[in-house]
Design a protein around this motif. Structure first.
Motif, PDB file in Angstrom:
ATOM      1  N   GLY A   1      -9.766 -22.806  21.409  1.00  0.00           N
ATOM      2  CA  GLY A   1     -10.220 -24.047  20.794  1.00  0.00           C
ATOM      3  C   GLY A   1      -9.102 -24.835  20.137  1.00  0.00           C
ATOM      4  N   TRP A   2      -7.888 -24.331  20.206  1.00  0.00           N
ATOM      5  CA  TRP A   2      -6.720 -24.978  19.581  1.00  0.00           C
ATOM      6  C   TRP A   2      -6.370 -26.318  20.221  1.00  0.00           C
ATOM      7  N   PHE A   3      -6.850 -26.544  21.447  1.00  0.00           N
ATOM      8  CA  PHE A   3      -6.476 -27.704  22.256  1.00  0.00           C
ATOM      9  C   PHE A   3      -7.450 -28.865  22.112  1.00  0.00           C
ATOM     10  N   SER A   4      -8.419 -28.764  21.210  1.00  0.00           N
ATOM     11  CA  SER A   4      -9.468 -29.779  21.089  1.00  0.00           C
ATOM     12  C   SER A   4      -8.871 -31.176  20.952  1.00  0.00           C
ATOM     13  N   GLY A   5      -9.312 -32.090  21.813  1.00  0.00           N
ATOM     14  CA  GLY A   5      -8.844 -33.469  21.788  1.00  0.00           C
ATOM     15  C   GLY A   5      -7.643 -33.733  22.663  1.00  0.00           C
TER      16      GLY A   5
ATOM     17  N   ALA B   1       1.973 -30.286  22.119  1.00  0.00           N
ATOM     18  CA  ALA B   1       2.026 -30.498  20.672  1.00  0.00           C
ATOM     19  C   ALA B   1       1.004 -29.626  19.945  1.00  0.00           C
ATOM     20  N   ALA B   2      -0.211 -29.531  20.516  1.00  0.00           N
ATOM     21  CA  ALA B   2      -1.243 -28.694  19.900  1.00  0.00           C
ATOM     22  C   ALA B   2      -0.832 -27.226  19.928  1.00  0.00           C
ATOM     23  N   ALA B   3      -0.186 -26.805  21.005  1.00  0.00           N
ATOM     24  CA  ALA B   3       0.273 -25.421  21.107  1.00  0.00           C
ATOM     25  C   ALA B   3       1.316 -25.109  20.048  1.00  0.00           C
ATOM     26  N   VAL B   4       2.253 -26.019  19.848  1.00  0.00           N
ATOM     27  CA  VAL B   4       3.296 -25.808  18.834  1.00  0.00           C
ATOM     28  C   VAL B   4       2.673 -25.709  17.445  1.00  0.00           C
TER      29      VAL B   4
END
Length: 259
Positions: A123-127, A136-139
């Motif tokens: 769920g870290w990738f939402s949006g 950027a979300a992964a970092v």
């Protein structure tokens, strides 16, 4: 000690609802357990209500006998709704039994084995929509302390892919791998989207990014399909979240359908 009540509590949570059950007793002890089944909240509530009528007055510490009899006496056995309700009841009975003895449940099941458990983020990738968004979300997620990231990059794919689809879908995977480096583990979810030839093609496309596993590459209904995919996949294959009961898991493991 006797069971006096069994009910459900539904909690709104992100993209689904969590379902918890409460098992009450005449000695004031309450057992709790989770019975979440995405998209089937009302069905699970109904299944728990059926079980409630069957267990009132029973001894909550007679776990194996009660679960065996409930399964034996059911005309329709198995299925995700019934087994979710039944397994939650079993967990709640273990909880009551442990509380009655004043010990954690793990003490009754052989004792604690680990002090820590590794976790990956979901769920870290939402949006996120572009490869840059995913990177950027992964970092940001790795900065929180996670060393593993899981997601499904395959959009709304249905069994097969058109020309160029796979290349486009793997662009976020490549961007994430480049952004977080080789020390962060990637877990790729397939959600049972692909037929056998396409799943093999996707697995080969994932190989350069060294994922820990490719989960549910094909629909969960056929062990034969999974065996075929695994035999040709250069990356480990995972499955099982939509399997139920030993009668499904044992042949899958015996026939080496998964890693």
């Amino acid at each position: 000690m006797k069971i006096t009540s069994l009910d459900t509590v539904v909690v709104d949570f992100y993209r689904t609802n969590l379902i918890f059950i409460r098992l009450g007793t005449d000695e004031g002890l309450t057992g709790v357990a989770e019975a979440t089944l995405e998209g089937q909240e009302q069905a699970v509530q109904g299944a728990v209500a059926v079980l409630a009528d069957a267990v009132l007055g029973k001894d909550p510490t007679r776990i194996s006998r009660t679960i065996y009899e409930l399964n034996r006496d059911a005309y329709w056995r198995g299925g995700p709704v019934s087994l979710t309700a039944l397994s939650a009841l079993e967990m709640a009975m273990w909880d009551v039994s442990a509380r009655a003895l004043g010990v954690p449940v793990h003490r009754m099941l052989g004792g604690q084995v680990r002090d820590r458990v590794r976790a990956y983020a979901n769920g870290w990738f939402s949006g996120a929509s572009s490869p840059e968004d995913f990177a950027a979300a992964a970092v940001r997620t790795v900065a929180q302390g996670f060393r593993g990231l899981k997601w499904d990059p395959f959009e709304a794919a249905d069994l097969s892919l058109g020309p160029g689809d796979l290349r486009r879908m793997l662009e976020p995977v490549a961007a994430v791998r480049e952004a977080v480096g080789e020390d962060v583990e990637l877990f790729i979810e397939g959600h049972g989207r692909f037929d056998v030839p396409t799943a093999i093609q996707v697995a080969r496309g994932l190989e350069p990014f060294n994922p820990v596993f490719f989960e549910e590459p094909c629909p969960p209904d056929s062990i034969e399909a999974l065996i075929e995919v695994r035999s040709k996949s250069p990356v480990p294959v995972a499955a099982g979240e939509r399997w139920m009961g030993r009668n499904t898991f044992i042949p899958a493991l015996a026939r080496k359908a998964v890693d």
